[in-house]
Design a protein around this motif. Structure first.
Motif, PDB file in Angstrom:
ATOM      1  N   ARG A 112       0.822  -1.210   0.167  1.00 18.24           N
ATOM      2  CA  ARG A 112       0.084  -0.148  -0.056  1.00 18.24           C
ATOM      3  C   ARG A 112       0.785   1.156  -0.008  1.00 18.24           C
ATOM      4  N   THR A 113       1.824   1.228   1.008  1.00 15.22           N
ATOM      5  CA  THR A 113       2.665   2.408   0.851  1.00 15.22           C
ATOM      6  C   THR A 113       3.377   2.840  -0.237  1.00 15.22           C
ATOM      7  N   ARG A 114       3.789   1.540  -1.079  1.00  9.45           N
ATOM      8  CA  ARG A 114       4.485   1.916  -2.094  1.00  9.45           C
ATOM      9  C   ARG A 114       3.886   2.373  -3.210  1.00  9.45           C
ATOM     10  N   VAL A 115       2.699   1.878  -3.499  1.00 12.27           N
ATOM     11  CA  VAL A 115       1.425   2.299  -4.435  1.00 12.27           C
ATOM     12  C   VAL A 115       1.098   3.604  -4.267  1.00 12.27           C
ATOM     13  N   TYR A 116       0.856   3.988  -3.036  1.00 10.32           N
ATOM     14  CA  TYR A 116       0.309   5.512  -2.778  1.00 10.32           C
ATOM     15  C   TYR A 116       1.306   6.439  -2.890  1.00 10.32           C
ATOM     16  N   ARG A 117       2.612   5.931  -2.476  1.00 11.53           N
ATOM     17  CA  ARG A 117       3.915   6.840  -2.530  1.00 11.53           C
ATOM     18  C   ARG A 117       3.820   7.156  -4.230  1.00 11.53           C
ATOM     19  N   ARG A 118       3.678   6.062  -5.031  1.00 12.06           N
ATOM     20  CA  ARG A 118       3.857   6.166  -6.435  1.00 12.06           C
ATOM     21  C   ARG A 118       2.658   7.158  -7.160  1.00 12.06           C
ATOM     22  N   LEU A 119       1.360   7.019  -6.568  1.00 16.56           N
ATOM     23  CA  LEU A 119       0.214   7.687  -7.067  1.00 16.56           C
ATOM     24  C   LEU A 119       0.561   9.164  -6.685  1.00 16.56           C
ATOM     25  N   ASP A 120       1.240   9.450  -5.694  1.00 20.54           N
ATOM     26  CA  ASP A 120       1.324  10.855  -5.329  1.00 20.54           C
ATOM     27  C   ASP A 120       2.144  11.651  -6.289  1.00 20.54           C
ATOM     28  N   THR A 121       2.811  11.048  -7.184  1.00 22.40           N
ATOM     29  CA  THR A 121       3.811  11.441  -8.065  1.00 22.40           C
ATOM     30  C   THR A 121       3.046  11.657  -9.648  1.00 22.40           C
ATOM     31  N   LEU A 122       2.004  10.954  -9.610  1.00 19.51           N
ATOM     32  CA  LEU A 122       1.184  10.984 -11.008  1.00 19.51           C
ATOM     33  C   LEU A 122       0.221  12.420 -10.686  1.00 19.51           C
ATOM     34  N   THR A 123       0.126  12.861 -11.845  1.00 18.82           N
ATOM     35  CA  THR A 123      -1.020  13.947 -11.983  1.00 18.82           C
ATOM     36  C   THR A 123      -2.039  13.890 -12.966  1.00 18.82           C
ATOM     37  N   LEU A 124      -3.287  13.869 -12.715  1.00 18.97           N
ATOM     38  CA  LEU A 124      -4.402  13.785 -13.713  1.00 18.97           C
ATOM     39  C   LEU A 124      -5.295  15.012 -13.185  1.00 18.97           C
ATOM     40  N   ASP A 125      -5.676  16.102 -13.855  1.00 17.05           N
ATOM     41  CA  ASP A 125      -6.271  17.078 -13.376  1.00 17.05           C
ATOM     42  C   ASP A 125      -7.853  16.583 -13.021  1.00 17.05           C
ATOM     43  N   GLY A 126      -8.282  16.782 -11.650  1.00 16.82           N
ATOM     44  CA  GLY A 126      -9.467  16.292 -11.444  1.00 16.82           C
ATOM     45  C   GLY A 126      -9.829  14.635 -11.161  1.00 16.82           C
ATOM     46  N   GLY A 127      -8.602  14.052 -11.545  1.00 19.60           N
ATOM     47  CA  GLY A 127      -8.665  12.679 -11.224  1.00 19.60           C
ATOM     48  C   GLY A 127      -8.724  12.245  -9.704  1.00 19.60           C
ATOM     49  N   LEU A 128      -9.573  10.784  -9.823  1.00 17.26           N
ATOM     50  CA  LEU A 128     -10.022  10.705  -8.324  1.00 17.26           C
ATOM     51  C   LEU A 128      -9.575   9.046  -8.174  1.00 17.26           C
ATOM     52  N   TYR A 129      -9.047   8.878  -6.773  1.00 17.33           N
ATOM     53  CA  TYR A 129      -8.684   7.574  -6.437  1.00 17.33           C
ATOM     54  C   TYR A 129      -9.094   7.207  -5.005  1.00 17.33           C
ATOM     55  N   ARG A 130      -9.380   6.154  -4.624  1.00 16.40           N
ATOM     56  CA  ARG A 130      -9.694   5.944  -3.123  1.00 16.40           C
ATOM     57  C   ARG A 130      -8.345   5.646  -2.251  1.00 16.40           C
ATOM     58  N   ARG A 131      -8.626   6.322  -1.054  1.00 12.97           N
ATOM     59  CA  ARG A 131      -7.147   6.404  -0.283  1.00 12.97           C
ATOM     60  C   ARG A 131      -7.367   5.065   0.656  1.00 12.97           C
ATOM     61  N   ASP A 132      -8.295   4.110   0.756  1.00 13.47           N
ATOM     62  CA  ASP A 132      -8.179   3.226   1.576  1.00 13.47           C
ATOM     63  C   ASP A 132      -8.475   1.792   0.999  1.00 13.47           C
ATOM     64  N   ILE A 133      -7.703   1.513  -0.090  1.00 12.02           N
ATOM     65  CA  ILE A 133      -7.455   0.483  -0.919  1.00 12.02           C
ATOM     66  C   ILE A 133      -6.982  -0.617   0.075  1.00 12.02           C
ATOM     67  N   GLY A 134      -7.440  -1.703   0.629  1.00 14.17           N
ATOM     68  CA  GLY A 134      -6.644  -2.753   1.359  1.00 14.17           C
ATOM     69  C   GLY A 134      -6.712  -2.299   2.539  1.00 14.17           C
ATOM     70  N   ARG A 135      -7.472  -1.457   2.889  1.00 18.63           N
ATOM     71  CA  ARG A 135      -7.864  -1.055   4.244  1.00 18.63           C
ATOM     72  C   ARG A 135      -9.303  -1.484   4.927  1.00 18.63           C
ATOM     73  N   ARG A 136      -9.717  -2.622   4.649  1.00 20.46           N
ATOM     74  CA  ARG A 136     -11.111  -2.853   5.111  1.00 20.46           C
ATOM     75  C   ARG A 136     -10.771  -3.743   6.639  1.00 20.46           C
ATOM     76  N   PRO A 137     -11.766  -3.708   7.455  1.00 22.04           N
ATOM     77  CA  PRO A 137     -13.083  -3.021   7.383  1.00 22.04           C
ATOM     78  C   PRO A 137     -13.166  -1.839   7.642  1.00 22.04           C
ATOM     79  N   TYR A 138     -14.179  -1.162   6.929  1.00 23.59           N
ATOM     80  CA  TYR A 138     -14.460   0.233   7.354  1.00 23.59           C
ATOM     81  C   TYR A 138     -15.676   0.442   8.220  1.00 23.59           C
ATOM     82  N   GLY A 139     -16.497  -0.420   8.444  1.00 24.31           N
ATOM     83  CA  GLY A 139     -17.530  -0.335   9.265  1.00 24.31           C
ATOM     84  C   GLY A 139     -18.668  -0.354   8.186  1.00 24.31           C
ATOM     85  N   THR A 140     -20.082  -0.235   8.578  1.00 24.27           N
ATOM     86  CA  THR A 140     -21.159  -0.366   7.686  1.00 24.27           C
ATOM     87  C   THR A 140     -21.293   0.817   6.745  1.00 24.27           C
ATOM     88  N   PRO A 141     -21.389   0.560   5.330  1.00 20.38           N
ATOM     89  CA  PRO A 141     -21.646   1.365   4.529  1.00 20.38           C
ATOM     90  C   PRO A 141     -23.103   2.144   4.727  1.00 20.38           C
TER      91      PRO A 141
END
Ligand code: AMP
Ligand code: GLY
Length: 424
Positions: free
Chosen positions: A394-423
């Motif tokens: 996770r740390t490696r992937v998010y570190r790499r994502l932080d170096t990529l830019t796409l105007d308005g691009g979206l990604y989740r911050r919590d991939i691999g971090r289940r459970p989060y509680g009830t949606p």
């Protein structure tokens, strides 16, 4: 061997990247591919659309392709394997008739019921008055699904009766065209999801490592359902005992049921599972590899993908075994602004040229123009990495994502971090 991969998404980039590493592959063609496959060593894009079956046959003939591997469901459901076979060309995947397991949810549900494979209770409707009556008579949480293909968007996990009715009305009213003229309404199951993907040749199969997808667009499993915003492997909740149960109660009866129905199922088979308190239940079947599950799974697969695909296509899978990297892998999808309802394409992606041996950036919806890489689809990139632990990946992937830019691009911050509680 010359290999042709059909498709243009992140899954196809990962398959092409892996196939190109095989000593058996002289060259890997991708039709139509994307800006990522265009830059991959020993890989060449060919400008033929994934649904242009005559064009793909002509390409396979012209290029003397030895084996075609189909990524997405649409050409499989449209009969690409049948057409290739008639043309005397080897193409790995199920026939159109077997691909109905994915192409028609009502077909899949009837199949599951007939073979007593565990799944959610359901009813099928073509008429809104009947669907409304059913929902009024059956209080409780429901999931409403368009029968046909809708790129993973034809499923509404309804929060209440009103939302279920609205979804049924909208689908039967033509939201997904023909795909929603028939709908399935099923009970909502609770649990953790897992993807279980095998490569089958009739009754023989090899199972890829388990994986877990994140279908909702937003953090905490909120927002609309998507094709998948990120995935990791292995799945969090599947131990060896549960895997044995999944094989014995789901995969093997499915392959036996297909055979009994006259289908020799050849190709990838993906069971989307809900791991409930009462055991695993099938949510859906896909007749292909998962996207984005392919990305982490290909990073963990040490076996030769071309040898495996060839063995399956030639009926020699019985002796195959998989060599899997024990390290977990994780993929986070970067999507275009407006995804999934109305993705805005054309944005410039920056930062792709930076070298990072710890991660691999698979392209999902990109194209090259004037030396720049532009977003051309809803899901744009899938940044994928291995780690000694999932947290390290996770740390490696998010570190790499932080170096990529796409105007308005979206990604989740919590991939691999289940459970989060009830949606909610
Ligand atoms: P499907 O395309 O049928 O797999 O549905 C897409 C997603 O909707 C699944 O991955 C689940 O997150 C959710 N889903 C589908 N069916 C159910 C169900 N019966 N209960 C709860 N969630 C479901
Ligand atoms: N990631 C879900 C799918 O491929 O259908």
């Amino acid at each position: 061997m010359k290999i042709l991969i059909v498709g243009s998404g992140g899954r196809e980039h990962a398959l092409a990247w892996k196939a190109a590493q095989s000593p058996l592959a002289s060259e890997v063609l991708v039709a139509p591919g994307n800006a990522g496959t265009a830059r991959e060593p020993r890989v060449r894009n060919c400008p033929v659309e994934a649904t242009d079956i005559p064009g793909l046959i002509a390409l396979a003939r012209r290029e003397r392709v030895n084996l075609t591997i189909v990524g997405p469901e649409a050409p499989l459901v449209a009969g690409i394997v049948d057409r290739f076979t008639e043309a005397g060309l080897a193409c790995l995947g199920p026939t159109a008739s077997a691909a109905r397991l994915e192409g028609s949810k009502s077909f899949a549900k009837e199949f599951l019921a007939r073979h007593r494979i565990p799944t959610a209770r359901y009813e099928t409707f073509t008429d809104l008055a009947a669907a409304t009556r059913y929902l009024n008579e059956h209080p409780g949480a429901h999931v409403v699904k368009a029968d046909g293909l809708a790129s993973g968007k034809g499923v509404v996990v309804a929060e209440d009766q009103k939302a279920a009715l609205a979804a049924a009305a909208s689908m039967l009213g033509g939201e997904f065209g023909e795909a929603g003229r028939r709908i399935v309404i099923e009970e909502r199951l609770l649990g953790v999801e897992a993807s279980f993907i095998v490569l089958a040749d009739g009754l023989d199969y090899v199972a890829f490592p388990t994986s877990e997808d994140h279908k909702r667009r937003d953090d905490g499993d909120r927002g609309p359902n998507t094709g998948g915003m990120g995935a990791f492997s292995p799945a969090s909740a599947v131990d060896a005992g549960l895997e044995a149960t999944i094989r014995a109660r789901i995969i093997e009866p499915t392959l036996r049921g297909l055979k009994a129905g006259g289908h020799h199922y050849q190709g990838f088979l993906y069971a989307g599972l809900m791991l409930t308190a009462d055991g695993p239940r099938v949510l859906e079947f896909n007749c292909r590899f998962g996207d984005p599950e392919t990305q982490p799974i290909m990073m963990r697969l040490r076996s030769d993908l071309v040898a495996l695909a060839h063995a399956a296509a030639c009926g020699r899978l019985a002796d195959a075994a998989l060599d899997i990297d024990p390290r977990p892998a994780l993929c986070v999808v970067l999507a275009a602004p407006g995804y999934p309802a109305a993705p805005r394409t054309g944005g410039v992606i920056q930062g792709l040229d930076r070298e990072d041996p710890a991660t691999k950036v698979f392209h999902a919806g990109t194209r090259e123009a004037s030396g720049q890489v532009l977003a051309s689809g809803g899901r744009v990139l899938g940044v994928t990495g291995l780690g000694t632990t999932l947290e390290e990946a996770r740390t490696r992937v998010y570190r790499r994502l932080d170096t990529l830019t796409l105007d308005g691009g979206l990604y989740r911050r919590d991939i691999g971090r289940r459970p989060y509680g009830t949606p909610s």
